[in-house]
Scaffold this active site. Structure first.
Site, mmCIF file in Angstrom:
data_model
loop_
_atom_site.group_PDB
_atom_site.id
_atom_site.type_symbol
_atom_site.label_atom_id
_atom_site.label_comp_id
_atom_site.label_asym_id
_atom_site.label_seq_id
_atom_site.Cartn_x
_atom_site.Cartn_y
_atom_site.Cartn_z
ATOM 1 N N GLY A 140 -3.444 7.224 1.117
ATOM 2 C CA GLY A 140 -4.200 6.044 0.689
ATOM 3 C C GLY A 140 -5.661 6.146 1.090
ATOM 4 N N GLY A 166 0.845 -1.209 0.000
ATOM 5 C CA GLY A 166 0.000 0.000 0.000
ATOM 6 C C GLY A 166 0.870 1.245 0.000
ATOM 7 N N HIS A 167 1.833 1.279 0.918
ATOM 8 C CA HIS A 167 2.750 2.425 0.974
ATOM 9 C C HIS A 167 3.554 2.540 -0.332
ATOM 10 C CE1 HIS A 167 2.677 1.222 5.424
ATOM 11 N NE2 HIS A 167 2.222 2.452 5.449
HETATM 12 P P1 AMP Z 1 0.480 4.624 7.743
HETATM 13 O O1 AMP Z 1 1.915 4.205 7.694
HETATM 14 O O2 AMP Z 1 -0.448 3.536 8.153
HETATM 15 O O3 AMP Z 1 0.279 5.922 8.497
HETATM 16 O O4 AMP Z 1 0.063 4.951 6.245
HETATM 17 C C1 AMP Z 1 0.781 5.864 5.459
HETATM 18 C C2 AMP Z 1 0.016 6.133 4.192
HETATM 19 O O5 AMP Z 1 -0.172 4.909 3.480
HETATM 20 C C3 AMP Z 1 -1.383 6.701 4.468
HETATM 21 O O6 AMP Z 1 -1.691 7.671 3.480
HETATM 22 C C4 AMP Z 1 -2.255 5.476 4.308
HETATM 23 O O7 AMP Z 1 -3.586 5.775 3.949
HETATM 24 C C5 AMP Z 1 -1.536 4.734 3.195
HETATM 25 N N1 AMP Z 1 -1.926 3.317 3.213
HETATM 26 C C6 AMP Z 1 -1.937 2.483 4.281
HETATM 27 N N2 AMP Z 1 -2.413 1.267 3.923
HETATM 28 C C7 AMP Z 1 -2.712 1.342 2.609
HETATM 29 C C8 AMP Z 1 -3.254 0.427 1.651
HETATM 30 N N3 AMP Z 1 -3.584 -0.819 1.973
HETATM 31 N N4 AMP Z 1 -3.432 0.858 0.377
HETATM 32 C C9 AMP Z 1 -3.098 2.119 0.023
HETATM 33 N N5 AMP Z 1 -2.589 3.029 0.873
HETATM 34 C C10 AMP Z 1 -2.391 2.657 2.148
#
Ligand code: AMP
Length: 280
Positions: free
Chosen positions: A147, A36-37
């Site tokens: 995301g 995702g990241h």
């Molecule tokens: P986090 O590390 O969880 O704070 O996420 C960092 C970024 O990655 C944020 O913009 C999230 O929305 C995005 N993100 C997390 N999981 C996913 C995913 N499965 N698909 C797409 N983007 C994601």
């Protein structure tokens, strides 16, 4: 790929890119990176001259009873993943530098933060908005990538940039999922094998809700009920919410028409999981 730990150094790199006419794409994260990241980083690479990613587990967005102390970390693995996704500069600020004294300056967004995640996690979006603003002031991006997985967060960030005239384009990309539909998340690492199997029910519940809407159901309560019923087909699921909302305001819908977002948050064992689906 260059690693930067220092705020001043990050700012002077950002300044020099801007002076030489280069566009900066920025992907803020909390690390323990997954596809995702990486999808955000790859898209940023396509659309900008320079890609900056940050990893910072931001204490001010965690509540006192939440998982800050056990949030998963893997700095070495993350560095390799960032490099392979085309990140040019990896920004790893320390908490001591981000918050040299107890924070007294906050960015808070009203209305949209009262519901759903905001209602269950008081102060969460204030922490997010504050740290993202601080990061924008350090990285000075032209475009920032988020995301859809964190749907309400995207709405909050959009509102923040508009409300504060922050000169950055917010780009939201689709949720990347595992083969069984589970949205990728760093927190999925908390799940044991049995919980991991059951966690796929979130996506099934969203799809069941979507199916009702596509079949012509116009009563939001019926859709909420269907999502709840589906979630409860798996043992050990505790529902925080299963909501049918307006994608712009995040308010619960009273009638179904136009754009709709289905949003779910549950607890499974000690893990909290969220997911959502836009129905256009
Ligand atoms: P986090 O590390 O969880 O704070 O996420 C960092 C970024 O990655 C944020 O913009 C999230 O929305 C995005 N993100 C997390 N999981 C996913 C995913 N499965 N698909 C797409 N983007 C994601």
């Amino acid at each position: 790929m260059k690693v930067i730990n220092n705020i001043r150094e990050m700012q002077s790199f950002a300044e020099s890119f801007r002076k030489s006419g280069k566009t900066i794409g920025f992907v803020p994260t909390m690390g323990f990176l997954h596809e995702g990241h990486l999808s955000l980083m790859r898209q940023a690479k396509k659309e900008n001259d320079v890609v900056v990613a940050s990893i910072f587990v931001n204490p001010t967005q965690f509540g006192p009873q939440e998982d800050l102390s056990r949030y998963p970390r893997d700095e070495e693995g993350d560095r390799a993943k960032c490099a392979s996704a085309g990140v040019d500069h990896l920004f790893l600020p320390t908490a001591a530098e981000m918050y040299p004294e107890p924070p007294s300056v906050f960015v808070s967004i009203e209305g949209i933060t009262d519901v759903l995640e905001g209602a269950i996690r008081p102060g969460h979006f204030r922490g997010v908005a504050t740290v993202v603003t601080k990061l924008f002031n350090m990285v000075k991006p032209h475009r920032a990538y988020f995301g859809q997985k964190d749907f309400q967060q995207c709405a909050v960030i959009r509102r923040m940039t508009r409300g504060l005239d922050q000169d950055v384009e917010v780009i939201v990309l689709p949720t990347v999922r595992e083969a069984d539909g589970l949205a990728m998340s760093s927190r999925n690492s908390y799940l044991d094998a049995n919980e991991r199997r059951r966690a796929a029910v979130l996506f099934r519940a969203l799809k069941a809700g979507e199916e009702l809407i596509r079949a012509g159901v116009r009563e939001p309560e019926q859709v909420r009920q269907k999502m709840r019923e589906t979630l409860l087909t798996e043992q050990g699921i505790e529902i925080d919410y299963a909501e049918v909302a307006d994608p712009d305001t995040l308010r619960p819908l009273e009638a179904l028409s136009g754009r709709i977002v289905l949003l779910i948050a549950v607890r499974l064992g000690t893990t909290r999981l969220i997911d959502n689906l836009l129905v256009l």
